[in-house]
Design a protein around this motif. Sequence first.
Motif, short mmCIF file in Angstrom:
data_model
loop_
_atom_site.label_atom_id
_atom_site.label_comp_id
_atom_site.label_asym_id
_atom_site.label_seq_id
_atom_site.Cartn_x
_atom_site.Cartn_y
_atom_site.Cartn_z
N SER A 195 0.84 -1.20 0.00
CA SER A 195 0.00 0.00 0.00
C SER A 195 0.87 1.25 0.00
O SER A 195 2.07 1.19 0.29
N GLU A 196 0.26 2.38 -0.31
CA GLU A 196 0.96 3.66 -0.26
C GLU A 196 1.41 3.95 1.17
O GLU A 196 2.49 4.50 1.39
N GLN A 197 0.59 3.58 2.14
CA GLN A 197 0.92 3.80 3.55
C GLN A 197 2.19 3.02 3.93
O GLN A 197 3.05 3.54 4.63
N GLU A 198 2.30 1.79 3.47
CA GLU A 198 3.49 0.98 3.75
C GLU A 198 4.73 1.60 3.10
O GLU A 198 5.80 1.65 3.70
N LYS A 199 4.57 2.10 1.87
CA LYS A 199 5.67 2.76 1.17
C LYS A 199 6.16 3.98 1.95
O LYS A 199 7.35 4.16 2.17
N GLN A 200 5.21 4.83 2.38
CA GLN A 200 5.57 6.03 3.14
C GLN A 200 6.18 5.68 4.50
O GLN A 200 7.07 6.38 4.99
N SER A 201 5.69 4.62 5.08
CA SER A 201 6.22 4.17 6.38
C SER A 201 7.71 3.85 6.27
O SER A 201 8.49 4.18 7.17
N ALA A 202 8.12 3.23 5.18
CA ALA A 202 9.53 2.90 4.98
C ALA A 202 10.39 4.17 4.97
O ALA A 202 11.46 4.22 5.58
N SER A 203 9.91 5.22 4.28
CA SER A 203 10.63 6.49 4.25
C SER A 203 10.70 7.11 5.64
O SER A 203 11.74 7.64 6.05
N GLN A 204 9.59 7.05 6.36
CA GLN A 204 9.54 7.64 7.70
C GLN A 204 10.45 6.91 8.68
O GLN A 204 10.98 7.51 9.61
N ILE A 205 10.65 5.63 8.47
CA ILE A 205 11.56 4.85 9.31
C ILE A 205 13.01 5.21 8.99
O ILE A 205 13.85 5.36 9.88
N ALA A 206 13.33 5.36 7.71
CA ALA A 206 14.71 5.59 7.29
C ALA A 206 15.19 7.02 7.55
O ALA A 206 16.35 7.22 7.93
N ALA A 207 14.33 8.00 7.36
CA ALA A 207 14.73 9.41 7.42
C ALA A 207 15.41 9.85 8.71
O ALA A 207 16.43 10.55 8.66
N PRO A 208 14.90 9.49 9.89
CA PRO A 208 15.52 10.01 11.12
C PRO A 208 16.79 9.28 11.58
O PRO A 208 17.40 9.67 12.57
N ILE A 209 17.19 8.26 10.87
CA ILE A 209 18.37 7.49 11.28
C ILE A 209 19.61 8.35 11.16
O ILE A 209 19.81 9.05 10.15
N ASN A 210 20.43 8.30 12.18
CA ASN A 210 21.65 9.09 12.24
C ASN A 210 22.53 8.84 11.01
O ASN A 210 22.86 7.71 10.69
N GLY A 211 22.89 9.91 10.31
CA GLY A 211 23.75 9.81 9.14
C GLY A 211 23.00 9.91 7.83
O GLY A 211 23.61 10.12 6.78
N VAL A 212 21.68 9.75 7.85
CA VAL A 212 20.89 9.81 6.62
C VAL A 212 20.66 11.28 6.24
O VAL A 212 20.12 12.05 7.01
N LYS A 213 21.09 11.62 5.03
CA LYS A 213 20.93 12.98 4.52
C LYS A 213 19.65 13.11 3.71
O LYS A 213 18.97 14.13 3.74
#
Length: 65
Positions: A38-56
């Motif tokens: 789903s679109e929600q699952e796709k967006q969830s992946a981005s939301q999980i990855a974005a705040p990780i230390n080192g991710v620009k």
Amino acid sequence: MVITTKVDVQLFGSGGNLANIKVETFKRKVQLSGFAKSEQEKQSASQIAAPINGVKEVINGILIQ
């Protein structure tokens, strides 16, 4: 721990289909690929990855199945 591994661990820990998402990192930019249910699952992946230390930046190339 490298950025790719950090993102992989977080996606795997979230459960569901996100554990199957492929993660590649180049110059602190994370690219996500694979399939989501789903679109929600796709967006969830981005939301999980974005705040990780080192991710620009997160480039979400996940396709909806």
